[in-house]
Design an enzyme around this catalytic site. Structure first.
Site, mmCIF file in Angstrom:
data_model
loop_
_atom_site.group_PDB
_atom_site.id
_atom_site.type_symbol
_atom_site.label_atom_id
_atom_site.label_comp_id
_atom_site.label_asym_id
_atom_site.label_seq_id
_atom_site.Cartn_x
_atom_site.Cartn_y
_atom_site.Cartn_z
ATOM 1 N N GLU A 181 1.041 -0.908 -0.208
ATOM 2 C CA GLU A 181 0.056 0.014 0.214
ATOM 3 C C GLU A 181 0.842 1.525 -0.234
ATOM 4 O O GLU A 181 0.104 1.974 -0.823
ATOM 5 C CB GLU A 181 -0.883 -0.348 1.370
ATOM 6 C CG GLU A 181 -2.000 -1.241 1.067
ATOM 7 C CD GLU A 181 -2.740 -0.308 2.395
ATOM 8 O OE1 GLU A 181 -3.778 -1.334 2.533
ATOM 9 O OE2 GLU A 181 -2.705 -0.250 3.483
ATOM 10 N N MET B 217 -36.034 40.081 3.831
ATOM 11 C CA MET B 217 -37.073 39.392 3.283
ATOM 12 C C MET B 217 -37.313 38.096 2.334
ATOM 13 O O MET B 217 -36.147 37.411 1.951
ATOM 14 C CB MET B 217 -37.470 40.984 2.605
ATOM 15 C CG MET B 217 -36.614 40.535 1.061
ATOM 16 S SD MET B 217 -37.171 42.202 0.149
ATOM 17 C CE MET B 217 -38.183 40.959 -0.720
#
Length: 836
Positions: A90, A217
């Site tokens: 690995e 808003m």
């Protein structure tokens, strides 16, 4: 709302963020397990080989592919790591990727070995490698170990004093910092500055608990901004929770808040098994569990204080350094919860809006020349609202220019439904009074000064001050500028007008508010009548006679605002003179008559504003109708000659500014409610205030014939007095103890001015061009502005050290032989001594 190309996500082909390489027998069930869990909790996609794979001499294809598809490789070196040929293979593959893939990075973790043991293969590592000496690949293994040991990594025993939990936090934070920026949407435009503003506020006190609000808003991008901030900073916290749609979920049923509490607890503790039985139980659990870790919580779309009490009740619930972000349309909710840091969401600039529209419509920021003008029209319609731009852009995607033109024409008549539905949520939660005030502003009062709007609304029977405050805190209006104008976003205005019209869109006579000139003129000209209670008419075509004739069938009319620009050519006959007796508010610019109509009872009238008119008197002939309900009267710039306050005993505001023919102003009765009188520019020669004891402001500027102003009794409410008359020789203000502004500019014959022994409230004093010989400032210690320009008779000026507030002093054109200002520590900013 969206981010420009500089803030978009970096595209990669990596499937995993991190690949973990480790010796299972040493660390799988302890250190690596904890590290893997910490990475996953922060949303870092991590590959860990937990399968019982049959280990052969070579690592299998799945692992090779996982290594190739991972951005970062973390190699955990334990004592027995090198004894596994699988692990060493690995490592070789990882180091090959380091050489061929510039975007991949390897990090060694020296768990219970030292870097030198790995680099030089000594100790346990040396023994393990010696056992592999005759195996194929031993040379590559040795080389890979040397290379990885030379890379920057972490050594447990030298980091965080060897504490594994703290060590893991450091590793995770480093990985998060090196991951590409994450965003919710690749098409976000204009977001970077807004994100930075919020993050800067949070970073200002990194070690303190903070709660901030994002307010704006509907459709302005509050949720998008909160999500972007959450994604950017969440890695810094041990626990995190983004709670969407708080308003919606909390109101689904009695268990809504309980479910939200459960979500927060499960998210921040990473424990899906937590169960909350009820809201009180949830509060107790949050008090107990939340302080144990540094958390980030976003509460999106909050609309009630009870939601915050249940989800973020007290600072003591949270560990130092924790942050709570709240998005809402309801500013009052934030104020009630003592949220001091509130970010107002800015709408998109035209440039940002064009960019967003181009992305949505054309799939790229580059503007297409032939769509330039049409794009600008769409952006103008959207008025900076991201929701509208996104919806329109998606609709206009891959369509021709004719569809663009047709869509724009349609929007002139039929508003964009998807936007209006989202905006209307704020309106739906208003009480009845506030709903009416909102609709009045949208249809009639947008652009008015706040004080004028309050008069109109109070005349209609509404609690105007409270109502406007509610609308402002719900982001439905903005009160703007020094003059405090009512400003409303175009789409909110459109939503309000849509609410009024939608039930009978083709029958304006059935609408309760009328403001479209063509519709009103059609009703008036054809004598159709209407159920309307409010009309605002900017008359450009219809004449006064037609207006008054049409008003006869409007028996429910309470509010009438007529702005007429055509010159008045002749007087109307008596039969044509009509106003509905139901009127409470009447504003008629350039009113055509000399008097109010004879048949008009005016018994319900609360506000009468008739500026620039031909009015000579309220009533003609011997008519004398007392207007007991009238509170506000404005006949400025009219032809008024005399006025009797006896006809308006409950008047509060009187404005006769520039009534240049007004010579007689009678006050036969006590008017205890009268607070403001403006006779600026009139020809009044004397004025006795004894019957208006509660007067607050008195404007007598340019009253060139004023000889005498009597103030025979105490006037504790009088704060502002303006007077300018070359004939006024004396003024006694000893009974006006609380005056704040005294402007006598132009009283060039004034030789005597008596003021109270102490005037602690007086901050502005203008005596320009007066003939006063002596002025003593010891009685006005808080004076801020003093103008004595051209007071050529002044010989004595007492200026004590006790004038610490003095900021502006004008002593130009004086003839003083000596001057000792003795200002001491004054903060004076402007001093004029020109030709002194």
């Amino acid at each position: 709302m969206a981010s420009s190309s500089t803030t978009s996500i970096q595209k990669t082909s990596f499937k995993y963020d991190v690949f973990l390489s480790f010796r299972g027998e040493d660390t799988r069930t302890n250190f690596v397990d904890h590290l893997y869990d910490a990475l996953k909790r922060q949303g870092i996609d991590t590959y860990k080989d937990d399968k019982n794979l049959v280990k052969g001499n070579k690592i299998n294809k799945e692992l090779v592919k996982a290594i190739e598809e991972s951005r970062f490789h973390i190699i955990v070196f334990s004592k027995n790591y090198a004894s596994s040929s699988w692990c060493l293979d690995e490592l070789v593959k990882i180091m090959e990727c380091q050489k061929t893939q510039t975007q991949q990075t390897a990090y060694p973790i020296f768990y219970d070995v030292e870097p030198t043991e790995v680099r030089k293969q000594t100790g346990a590592f040396g023994e393990a490698i010696a056992n592999h000496e005759n195996k194929v690949g031993a040379g590559k293994w040795r080389e890979a170990l040397k290379e990885i040991a030379d890379l920057a990594g972490w050594e447990l025993k030298k980091t965080a004093n060897g504490h594994e939990v703290e060590f893991i936090k450091i590793v995770v934070k480093e990985i998060l910092l090196r991951l590409p920026s994450i965003s919710v949407d690749e098409n976000l435009v204009g977001m970077r500055t807004r994100i930075n503003d919020v993050v800067s506020s949070l970073n200002a006190s990194p070690h303190e608990f903070q709660i901030i609000g994002i307010w704006g808003m509907g459709g302005s991008g509050k949720t998008t901004l909160a999500r972007a901030v959450f994604d950017q900073i969440s890695f810094q916290f041990e626990g995190k929770s983004f709670v969407a749609n708080v308003r919606e979920v909390s109101k689904l049923d009695f268990s809504g808040l309980k479910k939200l509490q459960q979500q927060v607890l499960r998210d921040v503790s990473n424990d899906p098994g937590i169960t909350v039985n009820n809201v009180l139980d949830g509060k107790s659990m949050m008090k107990k569990k939340m302080p144990g870790r540094k958390v980030l919580v976003v509460l999106d779309d909050v609309d009630h204080i009870e939601q915050l009490k249940a989800l973020a009740g007290e600072p003591s619930w949270f560990m130092s350094g924790s942050k709570v972000i709240i998005t809402t349309r309801e500013k009052q909710v934030l104020l009630a919860h003592k949220v001091n840091l509130i970010h107002d969401v800015n709408l998109l600039t035209d440039e940002e809006a064009i960019c967003l529209l181009s992305r949505c419509a054309f799939g790229k920021e580059i503007r297409i020349p032939r769509y330039k003008e049409l794009s600008q029209k769409v952006v103008t319609y959207a008025a900076g609202l991201p929701l509208t731009i996104t919806v329109l852009g998606s609709f206009l995607c891959n369509v021709n220019e004719d569809v663009w033109v047709d869509t724009l024409e349609r929007l002139k008549k039929i508003p964009l439904e998807e936007t209006l539905q989202k905006l209307e949520l704020s309106y739906m939660h208003l009480d009845v009074d506030c709903k009416d005030i909102f609709l009045d502003v949208a249809c009639l009062l947008k652009g008015w000064k706040e004080e004028d709007a309050i008069r109109a609304l109070e005349s209609r029977g509404f609690h105007a001050i409270r109502g406007l405050s509610v609308l402002e805190k719900k982001a439905l209006i903005t009160i703007y500028g020094q003059d405090r104008y009512l400003v409303m976003h175009d789409h909110i205005e459109e939503m309000g007008r849509h609410i009024v019209r939608r039930s009978n869109p083709d029958e304006p006579g059935r609408h309760n508010r009328l403001w479209i000139e063509e519709e009103i003129e059609d009703i008036l000209v054809n004598d159709l009548g209407t159920e309307a209670t409010c009309i605002r008419l900017f008359a450009t075509k219809v004449n006064h006679k037609t207006i008054m004739k049409g008003l006869k069938k409007m028996e429910k009319l309470r509010f009438l605002h007529v702005d007429y620009w055509t010159p008045i050519n002749r007087e109307l006959d008596e039969d044509s003179q009509y106003l509905p007796n139901s009127l409470r508010y009447l504003k008629w610019k350039r009113y055509p008559l000399f008097f109010l109509p004879k048949k008009f009872q005016a018994s319900n009238l609360i506000a009468l504003e008739i500026p620039y008119s031909r009015m000579k008197q309220l009533w003609g002939g011997r008519e004398r109708k007392v207007l007991n309900k009238l509170r506000f009267l404005d006949l400025s710039c009219s032809s008024l000659r005399t006025f009797d306050l006896g006809m308006t005993p409950n008047l509060e505001i009187l404005n006769f500014e520039n009534c240049r023919y007004l010579v007689e102003f009678h006050m036969p009765l006590r008017c205890p409610k009268l607070k403001s009188i403006n006779l600026n520019g009139s020809k009044v020669s004397t004025l006795d205030l004894r019957l208006v004891p509660n007067i607050e402001t008195l404007n007598l500027m340019q009253c060139l014939d004023l000889v005498k102003l009597d103030i025979p009794c105490e006037f504790p409410q009088l704060k502002l007095l303006n007077a300018s008359s070359p004939k006024l020789r004396s003024l006694d203000l000893r009974l006006v103890p609380n005056i704040t502004t005294l402007n006598l500019n132009g009283c060039c014959d004034l030789v005597e001015l008596d003021i109270p022994c102490e005037c602690p409230q007086l901050t502005f004093l203008n005596l320009r061009s007066s003939k006063l010989r002596s002025i003593d400032l010891r009685m006005i210690p808080n004076i801020e502005t003093l103008n004595l320009e051209e007071c050529k008779d002044l010989v004595e000026l007492y200026m004590p050290r006790e004038c610490p507030q003095l900021k502006s002093l004008n002593l130009s054109c004086l003839t003083l032989r000596s001057l000792n200002l003795n200002l001491g520590p004054s903060s004076i900013a402007t001093l004029k001594l020109e030709r002194t």
